[in-house]
Design a protein around this motif. Structure first.
Motif: not given
Length: 810
Positions: A226-227, A261, A272, A344-345, A379, A383
């Protein structure tokens, strides 16, 4: 793992003090190894208060000093001598009272004392910011702007945070508790409270000006990615509250983006990573592996050589930017000039992260969690949480859709939980409502139930709870084993078969015995160099157990013998002028044997090794020192056998590529121990230039042969008699043969046989030697007479002459 007490209270109501809470957590399986204190300013500004300068006059004996009186809310103002150029009447200032300990930004701590400065009394100190650890400026005293009453602790004005930190010895199976929310989840049940997780409902997409594409080329290693893109941020120092949160658990604040993060990682347990968006070519993220020997610079400015199985986060041109789940890259990280980021996750396979970390000797907070198993379902939530914090602290706008690549969903574990099994395993019938409350508190869903059982869905992040027995363990853990009473009739459905002889007790017994003889115990690595076994018949290279993911060639195989690890210790000490050594080690050795079908069979044994080097005793004025000899070590080995009551031991000479000379101690056909001087070629492998005596003892065989029963025999009332013989024999005949033959011919009266002199010379003849042997005779029922003695000795003489070809020297 560190958990902050204050931070934890953000998610759950806690009415227990840290000590009480620590005991509750330890009883539930989260062992608290220590409770440490944290102060955002060292010392917590203890003993510092707010004061007001009432008068300020020139010091009569110093041009640069001022004599002041200061009101600190006490009955009498304090007299304080101050050297700051900006001190003046009417100022509100920070005062360090007598007895306060100050921790300056630079330098050692010091305590305020009542004193006289140039003849004038001083009862405290008016503080500058660097003197109390609040900054670096020493241009003058701090002038405060506050309406707080005089005498108020200065810590209240500066909002100093004092916290307690739980140091948790987290076991590998409890990845679910590797965060503050994870620990709070257990406390939901333990304290009967509700959890309050962060709210992400305000997350919204501001624009779609920064679309990114994500391509997962290695689905097995990255099941979910995920992002989201965020534009217009400002990188700077984090606010004080965020810095304090990270400092409390031992992290160093870096900048607001990186700190956020890290904050979310320790809050939710989801690592993250933030990339500088302008450094991602083609606005494309590729999750893939790269060819072997690809070079990559990590954030610590170390060049690393990649393996084909190292999972990497790459840009659109397949340039590596990050070691997935472990460590970021030097060229794609956040700098002070970064304005746009890609956040990013992801969920990475624990096996891939663990192996990559081992290959590159990297352990990070992110890899710690990924290699144990994170929550694949969190995720996107993590995020959003981080994105909202970034907007709050660093500004910026959400400039892309949330990218969520999750092609093959990881399902919950489904478990049937029977009430009768809970009662049977725990030994107590729990109310069904208690069981359900524990399960729901742990976020385990009850999808079906009847009078006999529950059907449960367990989230994937609970990697340690996949069976019915695992769920019962969770119920017992959180219900509290101390709350389960003993029944009236104690019983067990299983009784362990304890060994008659405990190897551990025997090992402790022999360890103490050898230490009492002056030996020092060694503990060595089970991994060693494969080159040690090259060109050896005693330990063939093909019998070595090779390490597949070896850290280095020096740790490439498991040891076949304790010999070389012991010689490394000898070399280490001799090279440091420790020349007189008595060492031993009891440890395992490992071998691989190939069967006829080509299959490998692995063998593991426990051995006892002993080493003698240098002088047998320290040099003193009373006696000259003496080099260690074969019989010194053999005597120690025989004492071990005697300690374990192992009898009927015979000897035979050793001829192999390990020893220059040596002896096997046998019992039947089994070799119990081998003692001798190590061959020079073996010593060269560890660059040793002194003689080394070595004993290799088969510990498992000693344990098997141990006799715990001691037979008592009454001491004879009748005297023993000694007779000596001098035997000239062929050189190849050993004393052991002489001794065995004597006991074969005379079993009743012969008690001892001993050699007290050995001679070899030309006058005896070629290949001849002479043994001077004593014989102890005794009859337990009567006194021996000369006729009986002569009869026995004549029988022995005839046997030696006939069977060994001996000549009796008169």
């Amino acid at each position: 793992m560190n958990i902050s007490y204050n931070w934890l209270k953000n998610y759950i109501n806690i009415d227990k003090n840290p000590e009480e809470l620590g005991k509750i957590l330890t009883a539930s399986g989260l062992e608290i190894e220590a409770i440490e204190t944290f102060e955002s300013i060292k010392g917590g500004l203890d003993g510092l208060v707010i004061g007001k300068v009432l008068t300020c006059e020139q010091h009569p004996n110093a041009d640069r000093l001022r004599c002041t009186t200061v009101d600190v809310g006490q009955n009498t103002p304090l007299k304080i001598v101050c050297g700051a150029p900006n001190v003046a009447q009417g100022q509100t200032v920070g005062i360090a009272l007598v007895g306060a300990t100050l921790y300056p930004t630079n330098g050692e701590s010091f305590t305020i004392k009542k004193s006289k400065i140039r003849g004038e009394e001083s009862e405290g100190m008016i503080c500058a910011e660097d003197e109390i650890g609040l900054g670096t400026s020493h241009e003058g005293i701090m002038i405060l702007d506050t309406d707080l009453p005089l005498g108020t602790p200065l810590a209240k004005y500066f909002n100093i945070e004092n916290d307690f930190v739980f140091v948790i010895g987290l076991t590998p199976n409890r990845a679910d508790a590797a965060s503050h929310v994870g620990v709070a989840r257990d406390l939901v049940v333990l304290l009967n409270e509700k959890i309050s997780k962060p709210n992400v409902e305000n997350f919204k997409i501001d624009n779609k000006n920064m679309p990114f594409e994500v391509v997962i080329e290695h689905q097995e290693a990255c099941p979910r990615y995920s992002g989201v893109a965020i534009s217009g941020i400002k990188v700077e120092n984090s606010p004080e509250w965020l810095q304090n949160r990270l400092k409390s658990i031992g992290l160093k604040p870096i900048n607001n983006i990186v700190d956020i993060t890290n904050f979310v990682l320790h809050e939710l347990g989801q690592p993250l990573h933030a990339f500088d968006a302008h450094k991602i070519k083609n606005q494309t993220i590729k999750v893939k592996t790269l060819p072997a020997n690809t070079k990559f610079f990590t954030l610590d400015n170390v060049e690393r050589t990649l393996n084909t199985d190292d999972l990497m986060i790459c840009d659109g041109e397949s340039n590596p930017m990050c070691m997935a789940g472990i460590f970021g890259g030097k060229d794609s990280g956040i700098t002070n000039n970064t304005t746009d980021i890609f956040l990013e996750s992801a969920y990475f396979s624990p096996a891939y992260i663990r192996k990559t970390g081992q290959r590159h000797l990297l352990k990070t907070d992110a890899s710690f969690r990924f290699e144990r198993g994170t929550d694949v379902n969190i995720t996107v939530f993590a995020l959003k949480r981080a994105a909202l914090l970034i907007q709050e602290i660093a500004g910026g706008k959400i400039s892309s859709e949330i990218i969520d690549i999750y092609p093959q969903k990881i399902n919950d574990f489904e478990v049937n939980l029977r009430y009768v099994q809970i009662d049977r395993i725990l030994g107590k019938k729990l109310d069904k409502s208690i069981i359900k409350n524990i399960l729901t508190g742990l976020e385990i869903n009850i999808v079906n139930e009847n009078d006999e059982k529950l059907t449960l869905q367990i989230p994937p992040y609970r990697v340690d709870v996949q069976r019915e027995i695992d769920v019962i363990e969770e119920i017992g853990r959180l219900y509290g084993y101390d709350n389960i009473e003993f029944g009236e009739n104690l019983g067990s459905q299983f009784l362990s078969n304890f060994p008659k002889v405990s190897p551990h007790i025997l090992q402790q017994k022999i360890t103490l015995h050898l230490v009492g003889q002056g030996f020092i115990e060694m503990w060595n690595n089970s991994l060693t160099k494969s080159t040690y076994y090259e060109n050896l018949e005693s330990f063939k290279p093909e019998n070595s157990v090779e390490i597949l993911n070896k850290l280095s060639e020096d740790l490439g195989v498991m040891r076949q013998s304790l010999l070389f690890s012991g010689l490394e210790v000898v070399a280490h000490n001799v090279n440091r002028k420790q020349n007189d050594l008595k060492l031993f080690e009891i440890a395992k050795v490992y071998k691989k044997q190939l069967e006829s079908e080509g299959l490998a069979k692995y063998k593991e044994e426990t051995r006892l090794s002993m080493f003698l080097v240098g002088k047998i005793t320290p040099e003193t004025w009373r006696k000259t020192d003496k080099n260690v000899a074969f019989h010194d070590l053999s005597a120690s080995v025989l004492s071990v056998l005697q300690k374990l009551n192992i009898k009927d031991v015979k000897t035979e000479l050793v001829q192999n590529d390990i020893f220059t000379f040596g002896v096997n101690y046998m019992r039947g056909k089994h070799i119990l121990a081998t003692v001798g001087q190590i061959n020079k070629n073996i010593l060269k492998k560890t660059d040793i230039k002194v003689n080394v005596l070595y004993a290799d003892i088969h510990w498992d065989m000693l344990v098997k042969g141990y006799q715990d029963k001691v037979m008592y025999q009454e001491i004879s009332k009748f005297p023993e008699v000694r007779r000596d013989l001098s035997l000239v024999l062929d050189r190849h005949i050993s004393f052991q043969q002489v001794k065995e033959l004597a006991f074969q011919k005379e079993r009743k009266l012969l008690k001892q046989v001993n050699v007290f002199d050995v001679y070899e010379g030309e006058n005896l003849g070629k290949n001849k030697k002479s043994y001077s042997v004593s014989f102890i005779l005794e009859d337990t029922e009567t006194t021996l007479n000369e006729q009986t003695i002569d009869k026995v000795m004549q029988k022995l003489i005839e046997s030696y002459e006939k069977e060994l070809g001996a000549m009796i020297r008169k």
